[in-house]
Motif scaffolding. Structure first.
Motif, PDB file in Angstrom:
ATOM      1  N   ALA A  81      -2.828   8.206 -12.578  1.00 26.72           N
ATOM      2  CA  ALA A  81      -3.436   8.335 -11.245  1.00 26.72           C
ATOM      3  C   ALA A  81      -4.639   7.401 -11.056  1.00 26.72           C
ATOM      4  N   PRO A  82      -5.593   7.341 -12.014  1.00 29.77           N
ATOM      5  CA  PRO A  82      -6.735   6.430 -11.817  1.00 29.77           C
ATOM      6  C   PRO A  82      -6.319   4.961 -11.676  1.00 29.77           C
ATOM      7  N   LEU A  83      -5.263   4.565 -12.375  1.00 28.24           N
ATOM      8  CA  LEU A  83      -4.797   3.184 -12.298  1.00 28.24           C
ATOM      9  C   LEU A  83      -4.200   2.884 -10.925  1.00 28.24           C
ATOM     10  N   ILE A  84      -3.419   3.822 -10.404  1.00 29.80           N
ATOM     11  CA  ILE A  84      -2.801   3.610  -9.094  1.00 29.80           C
ATOM     12  C   ILE A  84      -3.865   3.638  -7.994  1.00 29.80           C
ATOM     13  N   ILE A  85      -4.848   4.517  -8.125  1.00 25.88           N
ATOM     14  CA  ILE A  85      -5.928   4.575  -7.135  1.00 25.88           C
ATOM     15  C   ILE A  85      -6.708   3.263  -7.129  1.00 25.88           C
ATOM     16  N   LYS A  86      -6.948   2.691  -8.300  1.00 21.51           N
ATOM     17  CA  LYS A  86      -7.594   1.383  -8.370  1.00 21.51           C
ATOM     18  C   LYS A  86      -6.767   0.331  -7.637  1.00 21.51           C
ATOM     19  N   GLU A  87      -5.470   0.382  -7.852  1.00 20.18           N
ATOM     20  CA  GLU A  87      -4.579  -0.567  -7.185  1.00 20.18           C
ATOM     21  C   GLU A  87      -4.664  -0.430  -5.665  1.00 20.18           C
ATOM     22  N   ILE A  88      -4.689   0.806  -5.170  1.00 19.68           N
ATOM     23  CA  ILE A  88      -4.765   1.042  -3.726  1.00 19.68           C
ATOM     24  C   ILE A  88      -6.077   0.499  -3.155  1.00 19.68           C
ATOM     25  N   LEU A  89      -7.182   0.763  -3.842  1.00 18.68           N
ATOM     26  CA  LEU A  89      -8.473   0.233  -3.393  1.00 18.68           C
ATOM     27  C   LEU A  89      -8.475  -1.293  -3.406  1.00 18.68           C
ATOM     28  N   TYR A  90      -7.855  -1.869  -4.428  1.00 22.36           N
ATOM     29  CA  TYR A  90      -7.728  -3.329  -4.505  1.00 22.36           C
ATOM     30  C   TYR A  90      -6.963  -3.854  -3.287  1.00 22.36           C
ATOM     31  N   ARG A  91      -5.888  -3.199  -2.923  1.00 22.86           N
ATOM     32  CA  ARG A  91      -5.087  -3.629  -1.774  1.00 22.86           C
ATOM     33  C   ARG A  91      -5.885  -3.539  -0.473  1.00 22.86           C
ATOM     34  N   ILE A  92      -6.683  -2.493  -0.339  1.00 25.21           N
ATOM     35  CA  ILE A  92      -7.531  -2.372   0.857  1.00 25.21           C
ATOM     36  C   ILE A  92      -8.522  -3.536   0.911  1.00 25.21           C
ATOM     37  N   MET A  93      -9.068  -3.895  -0.247  1.00 30.55           N
ATOM     38  CA  MET A  93     -10.009  -5.009  -0.310  1.00 30.55           C
ATOM     39  C   MET A  93      -9.355  -6.342   0.067  1.00 30.55           C
ATOM     40  N   GLN A  94      -8.040  -6.410  -0.070  1.00 30.05           N
ATOM     41  CA  GLN A  94      -7.317  -7.623   0.293  1.00 30.05           C
ATOM     42  C   GLN A  94      -6.987  -7.688   1.785  1.00 30.05           C
ATOM     43  N   GLY A  95      -7.199  -6.591   2.503  1.00 27.68           N
ATOM     44  CA  GLY A  95      -6.894  -6.543   3.931  1.00 27.68           C
ATOM     45  C   GLY A  95      -7.907  -7.306   4.764  1.00 27.68           C
ATOM     46  N   LYS A  96      -7.645  -7.392   6.055  1.00 30.49           N
ATOM     47  CA  LYS A  96      -8.504  -8.204   6.926  1.00 30.49           C
ATOM     48  C   LYS A  96      -9.920  -7.635   7.056  1.00 30.49           C
ATOM     49  N   HIS A  97     -10.081  -6.342   6.788  1.00 28.97           N
ATOM     50  CA  HIS A  97     -11.415  -5.729   6.827  1.00 28.97           C
ATOM     51  C   HIS A  97     -11.955  -5.479   5.416  1.00 28.97           C
ATOM     52  N   GLY A  98     -11.327  -6.081   4.424  1.00 27.57           N
ATOM     53  CA  GLY A  98     -11.653  -5.787   3.036  1.00 27.57           C
ATOM     54  C   GLY A  98     -13.087  -6.041   2.642  1.00 27.57           C
TER      55      GLY A  98
ATOM     56  N   ILE B   7       0.841  -1.203   0.000  1.00 34.30           N
ATOM     57  CA  ILE B   7       0.000   0.000   0.000  1.00 34.30           C
ATOM     58  C   ILE B   7       0.876   1.253   0.000  1.00 34.30           C
ATOM     59  N   VAL B   8       1.898   1.256   0.840  1.00 32.94           N
ATOM     60  CA  VAL B   8       2.782   2.418   0.917  1.00 32.94           C
ATOM     61  C   VAL B   8       3.503   2.632  -0.412  1.00 32.94           C
ATOM     62  N   GLU B   9       3.934   1.546  -1.032  1.00 28.98           N
ATOM     63  CA  GLU B   9       4.618   1.640  -2.324  1.00 28.98           C
ATOM     64  C   GLU B   9       3.701   2.267  -3.374  1.00 28.98           C
ATOM     65  N   ALA B  10       2.445   1.851  -3.409  1.00 28.11           N
ATOM     66  CA  ALA B  10       1.493   2.414  -4.367  1.00 28.11           C
ATOM     67  C   ALA B  10       1.251   3.896  -4.083  1.00 28.11           C
ATOM     68  N   LEU B  11       1.170   4.259  -2.809  1.00 27.64           N
ATOM     69  CA  LEU B  11       0.961   5.662  -2.453  1.00 27.64           C
ATOM     70  C   LEU B  11       2.165   6.523  -2.835  1.00 27.64           C
ATOM     71  N   ILE B  12       3.366   5.978  -2.712  1.00 25.36           N
ATOM     72  CA  ILE B  12       4.566   6.707  -3.141  1.00 25.36           C
ATOM     73  C   ILE B  12       4.483   7.020  -4.633  1.00 25.36           C
ATOM     74  N   ARG B  13       4.086   6.030  -5.416  1.00 24.28           N
ATOM     75  CA  ARG B  13       3.979   6.252  -6.862  1.00 24.28           C
ATOM     76  C   ARG B  13       2.903   7.286  -7.182  1.00 24.28           C
ATOM     77  N   LEU B  14       1.816   7.271  -6.404  1.00 23.15           N
ATOM     78  CA  LEU B  14       0.746   8.246  -6.631  1.00 23.15           C
ATOM     79  C   LEU B  14       1.232   9.659  -6.318  1.00 23.15           C
ATOM     80  N   VAL B  15       1.892   9.833  -5.179  1.00 24.74           N
ATOM     81  CA  VAL B  15       2.363  11.168  -4.791  1.00 24.74           C
ATOM     82  C   VAL B  15       3.438  11.661  -5.760  1.00 24.74           C
ATOM     83  N   LYS B  16       4.286  10.780  -6.244  1.00 21.98           N
ATOM     84  CA  LYS B  16       5.335  11.175  -7.189  1.00 21.98           C
ATOM     85  C   LYS B  16       4.761  11.733  -8.493  1.00 21.98           C
TER      86      LYS B  16
END
Length: 303
Positions: A164-181, A143-152
């Motif tokens: 940006a839309p592609l990276i945001i999709k990736e971040i949402l995907y990662r959240i969905m993979q978490g324990k509360h996803g 998640i942090v790696e994806a956020l770094i790419r977004l901020v850059k």
């Protein structure tokens, strides 16, 4: 290097990047419309707000968010997800001149969740169960790696529209993979209790100034009144009536402080017929009558 060490390095890199753009206290907007940075050099007293769906990662400092008395603490290494619109009280607990409170906020909406769910086949489970529409989890390296790419991307505006839309999709995907996803996945899962509550929230937000009976609201989302009441409270910590009251009072406060509208006029605009009853409800929620509240909080709305 250990995975924990790698994560700490990535977090330090993200913090440094965000610090370059968070140049003033308060909310710092960016070229990416859904991406914001919040900074404060001192702890702040509790602030009432309507929190829209977002991912919030604290990079420095510590914060408390409470929903109807239920508390959620998060600090460096944690992220908060608010999956549905919720009236919250936010309080920055730790911040200083040498180490300001620093938070990255990424706003999202139901359409984005639906797109990610469909594209990556992220289907929620336990659709008949309703859980809180807010949670805290620990950040991880992906998640942090994806956020770094977004901020850059803020350094290369010409790439933002495409990437940006592609990276945001990736971040949402990662959240969905978490324990509360599942809580996020179920927002877009047809027939899930969370999606039905989300529909009820949308209806209340759209028509908050009207008198809305629980039977009417239940009919709008195809639930029985008792089922709606139960699942609504599970997701939001409050009843539909309490939620509508919070919507009304939050909007009234915005009008009184932000637009300099008289309390009686604001009360009428948001659906109250009795100014005295409105004043009692306002004081109960915000701790002081409208006039005093306005004088003390003008800076919040003018910064």
């Amino acid at each position: 290097m250990s995975s924990e060490g790698q994560l700490q390095l990535r977090e330090a890199e993200l913090t440094k990047l965000v610090s370059r753009f968070a140049t003033k206290d308060g909310t710092n907007l960016t070229r990416i419309s859904s991406l914001e940075f919040i900074r404060s050099v001192k702890p702040l007293k509790p602030i009432h707000t309507m929190h829209e769906p977002a991912l919030c990662i604290v990079l420095q400092g510590r914060k408390l968010v409470s929903v109807n008395g239920e508390e959620f603490f998060y600090r460096k290494g944690d992220y908060l997800v608010v999956a549905v619109d919720l009236p919250v009280i936010g309080e920055i607990l730790e911040a200083s001149e040498t180490e300001p409170y620093l938070c990255l906020r990424l706003n999202f909406n139901l359409l984005q969740i639906a797109e990610v769910s469909k594209e990556y086949k992220q289907h929620g489970t336990n659709k008949g169960i309703s859980e809180r529409g807010i949670f805290v989890d620990q950040t991880d390296e992906v998640i942090v790696e994806a956020l770094i790419r977004l901020v850059k991307l803020l350094h290369t505006p010409e790439d933002t529209e495409v990437l940006a839309p592609l990276i945001i999709k990736e971040i949402l995907y990662r959240i969905m993979q978490g324990k509360h996803g599942d809580r996020v996945k179920n927002l877009a899962a047809k027939g899930s209790k969370l999606s039905e509550v989300a529909a009820a929230l949308y209806y209340l937000k759209k028509y908050f100034s009207r008198e809305i009976k629980i039977d009417e609201l239940a009919k709008q989302v195809n639930l029985s009144p008792s089922a709606l009441y139960h699942h609504f409270k599970q997701v939001t910590t409050m009843t539909p009536i309490q939620y509508q009251r919070a919507l009304r009072l939050q909007e009234a406060r915005r009008l009184i402080i932000g637009e300099d509208i008289k309390a009686a006029d604001a009360a009428f605009k948001v659906g109250y017929e009795s100014p005295s009853y409105f004043n009692r409800e306002y004081r109960k929620m915000f701790g002081k009558p409208p006039g005093i509240d306005r004088k003390e909080n003008l800076k919040i709305y003018n910064t």
